[in-house]
Design an enzyme around this catalytic site. Structure first.
Site, PDB file in Angstrom:
ATOM      1  N   LYS A 187      24.780  22.344   1.962  1.00 25.39           N
ATOM      2  CA  LYS A 187      24.441  22.181   3.383  1.00 25.39           C
ATOM      3  C   LYS A 187      25.113  23.314   4.151  1.00 25.39           C
ATOM      4  O   LYS A 187      26.312  23.271   4.427  1.00 25.39           O
ATOM      5  CB  LYS A 187      24.961  20.823   3.864  1.00 25.39           C
ATOM      6  CG  LYS A 187      24.241  20.216   5.069  1.00 25.39           C
ATOM      7  CD  LYS A 187      24.273  21.010   6.340  1.00 25.39           C
ATOM      8  CE  LYS A 187      25.507  20.831   7.184  1.00 25.39           C
ATOM      9  NZ  LYS A 187      25.522  21.701   8.381  1.00 25.39           N
ATOM     10  N   GLU A 262      38.919  23.110   2.069  1.00 27.61           N
ATOM     11  CA  GLU A 262      39.435  24.422   2.494  1.00 27.61           C
ATOM     12  C   GLU A 262      39.323  24.439   4.006  1.00 27.61           C
ATOM     13  O   GLU A 262      38.228  24.552   4.543  1.00 27.61           O
ATOM     14  CB  GLU A 262      38.580  25.559   1.912  1.00 27.61           C
ATOM     15  CG  GLU A 262      38.501  25.591   0.402  1.00 27.61           C
ATOM     16  CD  GLU A 262      39.761  26.126  -0.256  1.00 27.61           C
ATOM     17  OE1 GLU A 262      40.711  26.493   0.464  1.00 27.61           O
ATOM     18  OE2 GLU A 262      39.790  26.153  -1.491  1.00 27.61           O
ATOM     19  N   CYS A 296      39.165  32.314   8.330  1.00 24.37           N
ATOM     20  CA  CYS A 296      40.111  31.196   8.210  1.00 24.37           C
ATOM     21  C   CYS A 296      41.527  31.705   7.974  1.00 24.37           C
ATOM     22  O   CYS A 296      42.489  31.077   8.399  1.00 24.37           O
ATOM     23  CB  CYS A 296      39.678  30.258   7.103  1.00 24.37           C
ATOM     24  SG  CYS A 296      39.396  31.094   5.553  1.00 24.37           S
ATOM     25  N   GLU A 395      44.157  26.778  16.249  1.00 29.21           N
ATOM     26  CA  GLU A 395      43.257  27.775  15.673  1.00 29.21           C
ATOM     27  C   GLU A 395      42.181  28.126  16.698  1.00 29.21           C
ATOM     28  O   GLU A 395      41.402  27.265  17.104  1.00 29.21           O
ATOM     29  CB  GLU A 395      42.601  27.233  14.400  1.00 29.21           C
ATOM     30  CG  GLU A 395      41.742  28.275  13.721  1.00 29.21           C
ATOM     31  CD  GLU A 395      41.099  27.777  12.433  1.00 29.21           C
ATOM     32  OE1 GLU A 395      40.568  26.659  12.425  1.00 29.21           O
ATOM     33  OE2 GLU A 395      41.127  28.531  11.445  1.00 29.21           O
TER      34      GLU A 395
HETATM   35  P1  NAP Z   1      33.140  22.964  11.021  1.00 27.86           P
HETATM   36  O1  NAP Z   1      32.705  22.699  12.397  1.00 27.86           O
HETATM   37  O2  NAP Z   1      34.217  22.154  10.433  1.00 27.86           O
HETATM   38  O3  NAP Z   1      31.829  22.860  10.112  1.00 27.86           O
HETATM   39  C1  NAP Z   1      31.816  23.135   8.761  1.00 27.86           C
HETATM   40  C2  NAP Z   1      30.632  22.467   8.117  1.00 27.86           C
HETATM   41  O4  NAP Z   1      30.759  21.053   8.219  1.00 27.86           O
HETATM   42  C3  NAP Z   1      29.311  22.806   8.781  1.00 27.86           C
HETATM   43  O5  NAP Z   1      28.305  22.900   7.804  1.00 27.86           O
HETATM   44  C4  NAP Z   1      29.100  21.607   9.679  1.00 27.86           C
HETATM   45  O6  NAP Z   1      27.768  21.403  10.045  1.00 27.86           O
HETATM   46  C5  NAP Z   1      29.597  20.508   8.799  1.00 27.86           C
HETATM   47  N1  NAP Z   1      29.938  19.280   9.533  1.00 27.86           N
HETATM   48  C6  NAP Z   1      30.260  19.127  10.847  1.00 27.86           C
HETATM   49  N2  NAP Z   1      30.506  17.827  11.122  1.00 27.86           N
HETATM   50  C7  NAP Z   1      30.329  17.145   9.969  1.00 27.86           C
HETATM   51  C8  NAP Z   1      30.433  15.773   9.616  1.00 27.86           C
HETATM   52  N3  NAP Z   1      30.766  14.846  10.498  1.00 27.86           N
HETATM   53  N4  NAP Z   1      30.185  15.419   8.330  1.00 27.86           N
HETATM   54  C9  NAP Z   1      29.854  16.342   7.415  1.00 27.86           C
HETATM   55  N5  NAP Z   1      29.732  17.664   7.693  1.00 27.86           N
HETATM   56  C10 NAP Z   1      29.969  18.051   8.965  1.00 27.86           C
HETATM   57  O7  NAP Z   1      33.612  24.440  10.846  1.00 27.86           O
HETATM   58  P2  NAP Z   1      32.906  25.756  11.393  1.00 27.86           P
HETATM   59  O8  NAP Z   1      33.017  25.731  12.874  1.00 27.86           O
HETATM   60  O9  NAP Z   1      31.575  25.931  10.788  1.00 27.86           O
HETATM   61  O10 NAP Z   1      33.847  26.874  10.759  1.00 27.86           O
HETATM   62  C11 NAP Z   1      35.061  27.199  11.296  1.00 27.86           C
HETATM   63  C12 NAP Z   1      36.211  26.496  10.592  1.00 27.86           C
HETATM   64  O11 NAP Z   1      36.149  26.672   9.194  1.00 27.86           O
HETATM   65  C13 NAP Z   1      37.551  27.025  10.995  1.00 27.86           C
HETATM   66  O12 NAP Z   1      38.449  25.969  11.218  1.00 27.86           O
HETATM   67  C14 NAP Z   1      38.000  27.839   9.789  1.00 27.86           C
HETATM   68  O13 NAP Z   1      39.365  28.009   9.680  1.00 27.86           O
HETATM   69  C15 NAP Z   1      37.417  27.066   8.693  1.00 27.86           C
HETATM   70  N6  NAP Z   1      37.262  27.893   7.488  1.00 27.86           N
HETATM   71  C16 NAP Z   1      38.094  27.680   6.432  1.00 27.86           C
HETATM   72  C17 NAP Z   1      37.976  28.441   5.299  1.00 27.86           C
HETATM   73  C18 NAP Z   1      38.893  28.217   4.123  1.00 27.86           C
HETATM   74  O14 NAP Z   1      38.534  28.641   3.044  1.00 27.86           O
HETATM   75  N7  NAP Z   1      39.996  27.542   4.261  1.00 27.86           N
HETATM   76  C19 NAP Z   1      37.007  29.437   5.223  1.00 27.86           C
HETATM   77  C20 NAP Z   1      36.172  29.635   6.320  1.00 27.86           C
HETATM   78  C21 NAP Z   1      36.297  28.839   7.443  1.00 27.86           C
HETATM   79  P3  NAP Z   1      27.267  22.018  11.477  1.00 27.86           P
HETATM   80  O15 NAP Z   1      27.209  23.462  11.283  1.00 27.86           O
HETATM   81  O16 NAP Z   1      25.940  21.435  11.693  1.00 27.86           O
HETATM   82  O17 NAP Z   1      28.265  21.586  12.486  1.00 27.86           O
END
Ligand code: NAP
Ligand code: MG
Length: 492
Positions: A187, A262, A296, A395
């Site tokens: 997804k 992650e 991240c 963050e």
């Molecule tokens: P996010 O809002 O947490 O979303 C990540 C994924 O989860 C998206 O596909 C999102 O779908 C989905 N999602 C959202 N709500 C959900 C729910 N209730 N149940 C299941 N899935 C759900 O993160 P983002 O804004 O895309 O990315 C930024 C974040 O990712 C930052 O905090 C960053 O630090 C972190 N990150 C971490 C790493 C690592 O390896 N540690 C790497 C890259 C990014 P939608 O797109 O439809 O909301």
């Protein structure tokens, strides 16, 4: 500066991108779609199916069937290796197309996108080596017994990924799942659904059997939640925010599926007085502003030893101001827009918070004059930051750096660790002993010395503390994509 022409393959693909379920293209059961926006212009350039529970059900059913009949797991290991190499080759052959697609979808400069696509191919090349290398073992017993352990795949693996490095994130989920004999439902983030679909197409082209790699596009609270909750899914590999990571954990408790998380970070980037200042300032600049700060592991807290503070900040500001902010497809763009309007508002909101907390703007601090509908923010450096300020603790996930003064190694380690996160850290010093002392003292999953932002598929990656748990990549990913079965045979 010239804007690159949109390639005909990109135009063709964006005419009608659809989900991939059971080896076939699929619309959402409801036939609904949602728009895909180019962050450089703020305009929609295509749409994708709005998948939800029913589509996740169909994709999981396809992945389950493909797993149970062993159409992938049962292949000769060398055959799996061949297919994984072929996926890598196809990704590399299509770098210009995939990079442009990624630029249009996420706003990252096309040069950075090309590097990202290359890195995704490298993940498949690395995992191509695994099917022929992993195996179970025989166990110690008395003479009456024979026992061995099989190392088996988990089953259906769900991947839920963010928008910052869509193709790398997709490859980090799909490649290990395949290497260890699993099937996948992916997804992608709603902001960047395109390269995941294209990757699934390339998997099919490379000879991955139908149903082994499925992609459902849709929104997190619907499609993502349905996948995380699904009783027929054996594992969720999630990359995203700490906030959503918590929701994932709750959603997965029904069938106690395996979970790796992650999550976010607020990584310290420590510059000691004995560092090579020029190298440290350039490295710190890239460490925090690469991909518009949407990384991240971004080194968003820059800890600087007081005696070199002013000299270092001057150098950091100089390298930052030399970077051109502009549309992703323009060739001389150093930093593109942020990914979405919400992200633009979030980042500018944090810039206001930083000012109101009393930090000083050394450069940036707002949006460029000529936006032309795009979601641009000037790279911003705050000085005079104290570690307890919100801009040092939360963050931001945008191009905002917080510079904090520290007086010695002990204070640097203490401030570095004073955060809920523990994803990564960078240390700049010419002293060998200081580098090792700090590397040991920091509570984070990755520490870089005199460099920043390096990854390799052979080197495991993951977080300490609220940056998540489980490791991706490297040897440790074998543990998170397989399980072992002990077999006892009575010889009497
Ligand atoms: P996010 O809002 O947490 O979303 C990540 C994924 O989860 C998206 O596909 C999102 O779908 C989905 N999602 C959202 N709500 C959900 C729910 N209730 N149940 C299941 N899935 C759900 O993160 P983002 O804004 O895309 O990315 C930024 C974040 O990712 C930052 O905090 C960053 O630090 C972190 N990150 C971490 C790493 C690592 O390896 N540690 C790497 C890259 C990014 P939608 O797109 O439809 O909301
Ligand atoms: Mg988009």
């Amino acid at each position: 500066m010239a804007q690159a022409e949109v390639l005909p393959e990109v135009t063709k693909f964006t005419e009608q991108p659809k989900m991939i379920i059971g080896g076939k293209t699929a619309d959402a059961v409801t036939a609904k779609t949602f728009e895909v926006i180019d962050p450089s212009t703020g305009k929609a350039f295509t749409e994708v199916p709005l998948g939800d529970l029913a589509d996740v059900d169909a994709a999981v059913a396809a992945a389950r069937e493909a797993f149970e009949d062993r159409r992938w797991a049962g292949l000769r290991p060398g055959k799996k290796t061949e297919v994984l190499f072929k996926i890598a080759d196809l990704i590399k052959r299509n770098i210009p197309e995939l990079a442009q697609l990624e630029s249009l979808d996420s706003g990252k400069p096309v040069k950075l996108a090309s590097g990202e696509i290359w890195a995704a191919a490298e993940a498949f090349r690395y995992y191509a080596g695994w099917p022929t290398k992993f195996h179970g073992e025989t166990n110690a017993t008395d003479d009456n017994m024979f026992s061995y352990s099989l190392r088996e795949p988990l089953g259906v693996c769900g991947g839920i990924i963010p928008w910052n490095f869509p193709m790398i994130m997709a490859s980090w989920k799909v490649a290990p799942a395949l290497a260890f004999g699993n099937t996948v439902v992916l997804k992608p983030a709603e902001q960047t659904p395109l390269t995941a679909i294209r990757l699934a197409q390339l998997c099919l082209e490379a000879g991955v059997p139908d149903g082994v790699v499925n992609v459902v596009t849709g929104l997190g609270p619907q499609a993502g939640q349905a996948l995380a909750q699904h009783d027929n899914v054996d594992k969720i590999a999630f990359t995203g925010s700490t906030e959503v990571g918590r929701k994932i954990l709750h959603a997965t408790e029904g069938n106690l599926k395996r979970v790796t998380l992650e999550l976010g970070g607020k990584s310290p980037n420590i510059v000691f007085a004995d560092a090579n200042i020029r190298r440290a300032s350039k490295g710190s600049m890239m460490g925090v502003f690469l991909n518009s700060g949407q990384v991240c592991t971004a080194g968003s807290r820059i800890l600087v030893e007081s005696s070199i503070h002013d000299e270092f900040v001057e150098s950091l500001v100089e390298s930052t101001e030399s970077m051109k902010v502009g549309p992703a497809l323009e060739e001389d763009t150093g930093m593109g827009p942020v990914v979405s309007k919400e992200q633009l508002e979030r980042v500018t909101g944090y810039i206001d918070i930083g000012r109101s907390e009393g930090a000083e703007v050394a450069t940036g601090g707002g949006v460029p004059g000529d936006l032309n509908g795009g979601y641009f923010v000037n790279p911003t450096i705050f000085t005079g930051v104290r570690n307890e300020m919100r801009i040092a603790q939360e963050e931001i996930f945008g191009p905002v750096a917080a510079v904090i003064k520290v007086d010695d190694v002990d204070e640097a380690i203490a401030v570095a660790n004073d955060t809920i996160y523990g994803l990564a850290a960078a240390v700049w010093t010419e002293s060998l002993s200081k580098a090792h002392r700090v590397a040991r003292g920091i509570r984070a999953g990755t520490v870089w010395v005199n460099t920043a932002g390096l990854y390799d598929p052979g080197i495991s990656f993951g977080g300490y503390k609220q940056s998540g748990y489980g490791r991706e990549l490297g040897l440790q990913s074998m543990e998170t994509y397989t399980q072992t079965k002990s077999v006892w045979i009575n010889l009497k």
